[in-house]
Design an enzyme around this catalytic site. Structure first.
Site, mmCIF file in Angstrom:
data_model
loop_
_atom_site.group_PDB
_atom_site.id
_atom_site.type_symbol
_atom_site.label_atom_id
_atom_site.label_comp_id
_atom_site.label_asym_id
_atom_site.label_seq_id
_atom_site.Cartn_x
_atom_site.Cartn_y
_atom_site.Cartn_z
ATOM 1 N N HIS A 45 -27.965 -108.661 28.392
ATOM 2 C CA HIS A 45 -28.061 -109.531 27.215
ATOM 3 C C HIS A 45 -26.681 -110.002 26.772
ATOM 4 O O HIS A 45 -26.565 -111.042 26.109
ATOM 5 C CB HIS A 45 -28.793 -108.816 26.077
ATOM 6 C CG HIS A 45 -28.004 -107.749 25.395
ATOM 7 N ND1 HIS A 45 -27.988 -106.444 25.818
ATOM 8 C CD2 HIS A 45 -27.187 -107.798 24.310
ATOM 9 C CE1 HIS A 45 -27.214 -105.724 25.031
ATOM 10 N NE2 HIS A 45 -26.714 -106.524 24.102
ATOM 11 N N LYS A 66 -43.316 -91.993 22.085
ATOM 12 C CA LYS A 66 -44.232 -92.091 23.229
ATOM 13 C C LYS A 66 -45.185 -93.284 23.107
ATOM 14 O O LYS A 66 -45.480 -93.943 24.112
ATOM 15 C CB LYS A 66 -45.026 -90.794 23.389
ATOM 16 C CG LYS A 66 -45.908 -90.420 22.220
ATOM 17 C CD LYS A 66 -46.648 -89.109 22.476
ATOM 18 C CE LYS A 66 -47.535 -88.717 21.308
ATOM 19 N NZ LYS A 66 -48.600 -89.703 21.063
#
Length: 667
Positions: A129, A251
């Site tokens: 980026h 998660k």
């Protein structure tokens, strides 16, 4: 005649929830009021974390403005407090614009784009980026017609990359420590996102940024900080790790990341999304709006991608199976051991080892979902390793930050100058397993657990361990070169939490063996060898027998059987210290604790200078009780007046003080 009042120039501010009022200079406004910068409003700062924490809806837009504000504050402070640095208005402007434009190149869902999708589609590109930020900066300047020197643009790009070697002219090296500090990672970018992200999540972390900026000084062409602010510097690295551990790598957010990447990969052959990263006009429209663009498309080729995105909407996500914390040095071994292919093989083996009744139950459950065991493929399993660290992988970033004192000295923090309550390991790996089909969760979990029991087929499949024999006294005997080495992941030791590389003393009280051995003799490097000490059979019986003898008797040391040492594996905790009971009981003055029965206590354990007087022939009972109180419940056998035998289980314990004894009798 009244004097004319000159009109004040228009000053533009942005009300920021973190830094309050932020001044937008006319130069900053030229960059902010442009399509490439306004594009950042449509890119979530935390990507898929927004799906877990509803408040994390902030974007790269406000983050970049906050970094520009802090960068300008820092460089202005250095100019005002150290005029000898010769910081110019050009330096202040370029540093501010570098902070403003450092994230122009972020793609949809931030790091999901350059960290997961682009490497999967274009593995040879190595696109970042930061590279995209430079491309969009050039495009922005061209489209807006901004009058800026080429050398200044090069300087801004070098500041974004944190690389002074990219500048054609000689620039002040310490300025590269402000926006993207490559020396130690301590920069204003972290100052902003740590506070901004934690505030949006709902668990605000308030860094003492103002104090740190006021503390900054340039010494030896590097930004240093006062020794009194050392703990504040450490706090920045600690909170960075906390955010990555608790929020960025959640998660559920990770499961959604994999679903988005899978959907984009299915759409890539028809939309050619990854090919747009080199074209600034196409890259301009690559935002989080890419997902609704695919969802509303009428192209039947995008139906598989739309199905995955629909699962996100309906919250039918990839399911988390299991996890394990892996030590940094073992990450490569686990990357080879725990793979999708191996879990698939072990899952099938685990199924065929089940009793027939359980197999029938699983088959029936799969049948209701229109599945069979044959439908379980390697594509249904995902294994990931997330690296969590303090900002410099396995290295301690504090070792690269310099501090100054009132005497003028400036160097890295030495031992004793910072808190000793700090980790010895600064990087770890979080290994997690996901399944794309919830119906196969149980059998995939069984396959993952089976890897712990299976023995690899070749030594290269697992970390190498070395068997070490232990001689009397605790000294290791190295294994000869002809001794075969063993590898195993069958024991639970490999799957136990990692230990630090440094040998640490045990938490248990010191034993007589600890006193006789030289310091550090019981510590063995985990990279060289590991060992386990056999426990002494029937130790309680030996102690009970010794307790019945008087103080003048000697007890022979029990023979320790010469058993082969157990093999252990990297990542396993060191074997606990077992007191050398033979040496302890063979001493002249045997000691028995009246509080913890049948526990060997070192005679030197306690306050220095606290000794007991030798037993005299004539003593009254009050003196005996007073002396018993001094040793806090630890009494030599020779001083037991009631009986020469030790206290047995079930007997009333001797009261530690005459007052308590009197109250008991009165009762």
């Amino acid at each position: 005649m009244d004097s004319e009042i000159e009109p004040t120039p228009h000053r533009r501010y942005i009300k920021d929830p973190v830094h309050d009022q932020i001044l937008i200079t006319p130069r900053m406004a030229q960059f902010i009021d442009s399509a490439p910068f306004q594009r950042l409003r449509k890119i979530k700062q935390l990507g898929t974390t927004y799906y877990v924490w509803a408040g994390a809806s902030h974007n790269r837009f406000e983050h970049c403005i906050g970094v520009a504000h802090l960068a300008r504050t820092m460089v202005t402070h250095l100019r005002d407090n150290q005029p000898v640095l010769n910081i110019t208005e050009r330096d202040i402007e370029c540093v501010t614009l570098a902070g403003l434009c450092h994230d122009l190149g972020h793609g949809p869902w931030s790091h999901v784009w350059d960290g997961m999708f682009i490497p999967a589609i274009l593995p040879d590109e190595h696109w970042t980026h930061e590279e995209g930020s430079e491309m969009m900066l050039d495009y922005l300047i061209k489209e807006q017609g901004i009058d800026i020197r080429t050398d200044d643009v090069t300087f801004i790009k070098a500041l974004i990359a944190g690389d002074p070697s990219r500048c054609k002219r000689k620039e002040k090296r310490f300025l590269f420590d402000i926006v993207a500090n490559k020396l130690n990672g301590f920069d204003v970018d972290k100052f902003d996102y740590i506070q901004r992200d934690s505030l949006a999540i709902g668990d605000p972390i308030k860094l003492q940024v103002t104090c740190l900026i006021e503390s900054a000084r340039v010494i030896q062409d590097q930004i240093c900080y006062a020794y009194k602010d050392l703990d504040k510097v450490v706090e920045v690295f600690q909170t960075r790790h906390k955010l990555h551990k608790n929020f960025y790598n959640h998660k559920t957010a990770k499961a959604i990341e994999y679903m988005i990447v899978d959907g984009l990969k299915l759409a890539e052959p028809f939309m050619h999304i990854a090919q747009r990263i080199r074209d600034p006009e196409e890259f301009l429209w690559l935002t989080d709006d890419l997902l609704p663009e695919i969802e509303r498309s009428k192209d039947p080729n995008l139906k598989p991608a739309q199905d995955i995105f629909k699962r996100i909407t309906n919250r039918k996500l990839y399911r988390f199976v299991d996890m394990k914390w892996v030590s940094w040095e073992d990450r490569d071994a686990y990357e080879q051991l725990v793979t999708e292919q191996r879990i698939l093989e072990c899952a099938r083996d685990a199924y065929y080892e089940l009793p027939k009744e359980q197999q029938d139950e699983m088959d029936e459950a799969w049948k209701e979902a229109g599945l069979t065991l044959d439908d379980l493929t390697i594509n249904d399993i995902k294994v990931e390793q997330s690296m969590l660290h303090y900002g410099m992988k396995e290295e301690n970033p504090l070792d690269y930050v310099k501090f100054y004192s009132k005497t003028g000295r400036c160097h890295n923090a030495l031992d004793g100058e910072s808190s000793t309550l700090r980790p010895f390991v600064f990087a770890e790996v979080l290994l997690r397993v996901f399944t794309k089909k919830e119906e196969f969760h149980g059998i995939i979990q069984a396959g993952y657990h089976r890897i712990q029991r299976d023995t690899p087929h070749s030594p290269g499949d697992a970390p190498e361990t070395v068997a070490v024999k232990v001689a009397e006294g605790g000294q290791p005997i190295p294994v000869s070169d002809h001794t075969p080495r063993s590898t195993t992941i069958g024991s639970k030791a490999l799957m136990s939490p990692p230990v630090t590389e440094r040998g640490l003393p045990d938490d248990s009280p010191p034993t007589s063996q600890d006193l006789t051995e030289p310091s550090g003799s019981r510590s063995i490097s985990r990279h060289e060898s590991t060992r386990s000490i056999s426990t002494i059979p029937d130790a309680e019986h030996s102690l009970a027998t010794a307790a019945t003898l008087d103080s003048t008797s000697t007890v022979p040391s029990p023979e320790i059987p010469n058993k082969s040492p157990k093999l252990s594996t990297p990542g396993a905790p060191a074997s606990p210290h077992v007191p050398a009971l033979g040496k302890l009981l063979s001493t002249k003055s045997s000691w028995i604790s009246t509080v913890n029965r049948f526990t060997a206590v070192d005679p030197g354990h306690g306050s220095p200078g606290q000794t007991t007087k030798p037993a005299s022939k004539k003593r009254d009972r009050s003196k005996v009780d007073a002396e018993d109180k001094l040793v806090t419940g630890t009494i030599p056998i020779s001083r037991r007046t009631r009986s020469s035998a030790a206290t047995l289980p079930g007997d009333r314990e001797i009261s530690p003080s005459p007052i308590a004894r009197k109250q008991a009798r009165l009762g």
